[in-house]
Design an enzyme around this catalytic site. Structure first.
Site, PDB file in Angstrom:
ATOM      1  N   PRO A  33       0.787  -1.129   0.000  1.00 33.83           N
ATOM      2  CA  PRO A  33       0.000   0.000   0.000  1.00 33.83           C
ATOM      3  C   PRO A  33       0.697   1.001   0.000  1.00 33.83           C
ATOM      4  O   PRO A  33       0.867   1.772   0.006  1.00 33.83           O
ATOM      5  CB  PRO A  33      -0.893  -0.553  -0.907  1.00 33.83           C
ATOM      6  CG  PRO A  33      -0.180  -1.871  -1.571  1.00 33.83           C
ATOM      7  CD  PRO A  33       0.623  -2.180  -0.917  1.00 33.83           C
ATOM      8  N   ASP A  71       0.056  -6.150  -5.840  1.00 37.75           N
ATOM      9  CA  ASP A  71      -0.846  -5.157  -5.256  1.00 37.75           C
ATOM     10  C   ASP A  71      -1.125  -4.024  -6.232  1.00 37.75           C
ATOM     11  O   ASP A  71      -0.366  -3.778  -7.166  1.00 37.75           O
ATOM     12  CB  ASP A  71      -0.240  -4.588  -3.979  1.00 37.75           C
ATOM     13  CG  ASP A  71       1.082  -3.878  -4.227  1.00 37.75           C
ATOM     14  OD1 ASP A  71       1.876  -4.404  -5.028  1.00 37.75           O
ATOM     15  OD2 ASP A  71       1.324  -2.810  -3.629  1.00 37.75           O
ATOM     16  N   GLU A  72      -2.209  -3.335  -6.011  1.00 39.61           N
ATOM     17  CA  GLU A  72      -2.545  -2.078  -6.691  1.00 39.61           C
ATOM     18  C   GLU A  72      -2.388  -2.139  -8.210  1.00 39.61           C
ATOM     19  O   GLU A  72      -1.882  -1.213  -8.842  1.00 39.61           O
ATOM     20  CB  GLU A  72      -1.706  -0.935  -6.102  1.00 39.61           C
ATOM     21  CG  GLU A  72      -2.013  -0.710  -4.629  1.00 39.61           C
ATOM     22  CD  GLU A  72      -1.100   0.307  -3.965  1.00 39.61           C
ATOM     23  OE1 GLU A  72      -1.565   1.002  -3.043  1.00 39.61           O
ATOM     24  OE2 GLU A  72       0.079   0.403  -4.346  1.00 39.61           O
ATOM     25  N   ALA A  73      -2.823  -3.244  -8.789  1.00 37.54           N
ATOM     26  CA  ALA A  73      -2.720  -3.418 -10.248  1.00 37.54           C
ATOM     27  C   ALA A  73      -3.971  -2.866 -10.928  1.00 37.54           C
ATOM     28  O   ALA A  73      -4.669  -3.567 -11.665  1.00 37.54           O
ATOM     29  CB  ALA A  73      -2.521  -4.891 -10.580  1.00 37.54           C
TER      30      ALA A  73
END
Length: 544
Positions: free
Chosen positions: A3, A352-354
């Site tokens: 994050p 993450d955060e794709a």
């Protein structure tokens, strides 16, 4: 942004029986509320009527069990040191010689124990590979373990029982080196007790990483997770794709010069971590957080056009081209080179955060990347978002969200997936302590000491059994961090809080008691020159 298994609790009855049989207990690693400012290590110190009848509440992580014997050990200039492991013996000798000025001759493999003896025999099997027994009498210190890592953890506990000045890199003459006598039996709750360092947003040199490793070792960290790539920089040389490091690693957040590790540099970090009984987990974040790679090679982009290098802090805008065959050649070669340099069992693939990857593409990508990692003899770690795919039995998911539920992760756990706990609102070391903190971020809230300590990793995620939890990790993202002093300020005092959650039995967790023993770390950090945050939630003693 952003994050294995539980160890059985040793019954007190077993400890009592061991003592009855006259077993010499030694070890190292956090004494349950153990050892006060009066020290440890040594030689000739007679017990006295005023000797402590209980251990002081100063050891972090708090040990599984401890029994004071009413004696006090005083380290004398004539003390000797013997060790069954040269690395652990040399480590302890180096610390004690620097601060005490004593010669402390070290003998490795001696048949007769020294004043301080580190032994790979005599510890009960119940302490496992990382646990230890520590026995302190008026005239001797004995650490016993089943492995060198157990000895090393026992040494950390012993050092915390000595006055905090023992950690000084230079000789201290105003201290009597005393430690409370008794027996400590200790072993970890979780197999994974990790710390992550982001070297992608801002680059940190080999020396800076090794400095952090030395600090982590004090609190029984056994995994070092290195975040080696992101939108802002690629930090490890890949021979088959050289532009990744030379171009993709040429900048960082804010537009600085960046940097990268040669493969020899990376090996040096791996070896140094191993000398402190830590396993390195390298992370190449995919399919998002990949702008540095995409900027380095136009051929990796779906449109064949390389984007410019990026020095900001936004997330979610980059993605590898999932439909491009070259993407998987790239992954195979990158992962192959890193796997060959990494003796540990894991490769962290991010995940993450794709936000720029469609859900179907994401699932397909993660499934294919898991197989690539397996082909190179490693198991996958990834941020918990990878639970959207079909996870291999060996894949480990790392939870980082601020919620207490995740249906996909719970479903994966029910099928056997193990989980490392890093909830951002408790475990992210880059979160600001308060509104006045100048470093860090606050998207997950403000995280002071009590927030870092006030949760139970084994009883946190709804629908996830405690048996699915593999351990705890403390990530430190570096968008706002540039120096080692910045790292120290954000990691301490919260990192020890998280490591106690990972090491000590849940039954020992008490915020009030923890805050007291955390305060006892202040003089140690002061002696070491650690620029830590003096939280108002903790009473810091004189000399902190």
């Amino acid at each position: 942004m952003r994050p294995l298994t539980m160890f059985r609790r040793v019954r007190l009855a077993l400890l009592a029986a061991a003592l009855t049989l006259g077993m010499t207990m030694a070890g190292a690693a956090g004494a349950a509320g153990a050892a006060g400012a009066a020290g440890a290590a040594g030689a000739a110190g007679a017990s006295s009527p005023a000797a402590a009848a209980s251990f002081p509440n100063v050891v972090v992580p708090v040990p599984v069990s401890e029994t004071a014997n009413g004696s006090t050990f005083t380290l004398a200039a004539s003390a000797t040191l013997t060790a069954d492991d040269a690395n652990v013996g040399g480590y302890l000798a180096g610390i004690l010689r620097a601060s005490t000025g004593y010669a402390l001759p070290l003998t490795v493999g001696a048949t007769t124990p020294g004043t301080i003896a580190l032994s790979l025999s005599g510890a009960p099997a119940t302490v496992g590979a990382e646990g230890y027994q520590l026995t302190i009498t008026a005239g001797s210190v004995r650490v016993q373990a089943n492995s060198a890592s157990g000895l090393f953890h026992g040494v950390q506990t012993f050092l915390q029982l000595l006055p905090g000045q023992v950690m000084s890199p230079t000789k201290v003459t105003s201290v009597t080196w005393k430690a409370t006598g008794g027996t400590i039996l200790d072993y970890p709750r979780y197999e994974h007790r990790g710390a992550m360092l982001d070297v992608a947003r801002h680059f940190f040199t080999v020396a800076q990483v090794e400095h952090y490793i030395d600090e982590l070792a004090l609190y029984k960290v056994n995994y070092l997770h290195l975040h080696l790539s992101d939108d802002q920089g690629w930090r490890i040389a890949i021979n088959s794709w050289p532009n990744l490091a030379t171009y993709g690693g040429s900048t960082e957040v804010g537009g600085g010069a960046g940097g990268y590790y040669t493969q020899a540099d990376y090996t040096a970090i791996v070896n140094y971590a191993a000398s402190r009984y830590m396993t390195v987990v390298p992370e190449i974040d995919t399919p998002g957080h990949t702008n540095a790679a995409l900027a380095s090679y136009a051929s990796l982009n779906c449109n064949g056009v390389a984007p410019p290098l990026y020095t900001g802090t936004d997330v979610g805008f980059s993605s590898l081209c999932v439909s491009l065959p070259l993407t998987y050649t790239f992954l195979d070669q990158v992962i192959g080179e890193i796997a060959a340099l990494t003796p540990g069992p894991y490769i962290h693939i991010g995940g993450d955060e794709a936000s720029s990857t469609t859900q179907s593409d994401y699932v397909s990508f993660i499934n294919q990347e898991q197989q690539i990692v397996a082909n190179h003899g490693k198991a996958v770690m990834g941020w918990h978002n990878i639970a959207a795919a079909t996870l291999a039995p060996s894949t480990v998911a790392q939870f980082w969200d601020t919620t207490k539920s995740n249906s996909a992760l719970a479903a994966a756990a029910a099928k056997g997936t193990k989980i490392i706990m890093s909830p951002a609102n408790h475990a992210y070391l880059d979160m600001k302590y308060t509104k006045k903190t100048t470093l860090g971020q606050n998207w997950a809230g403000y995280v002071d000491v009590n927030a870092a300590y006030g949760w139970d990793p084994g009883n946190y995620l709804s629908g996830v059994s405690s048996s699915a939890i593999a351990g705890v990790e403390a990530p430190l993202w570096s968008e706002t961090l540039v120096t080692s002093a910045n790292i120290d300020y954000m990691a301490f005092p919260r990192l020890p809080a998280l490591m106690e959650l990972g090491w000590s039995p849940e039954s020992t967790h008490s915020q009030t008691a923890f805050d007291a023993r955390l305060g006892a770390q202040g003089p140690r950090w002061h002696a070491m020159g650690v620029d830590y945050y003096k939280s108002t939630q903790v009473t810091w003693p004189t000399g902190s």
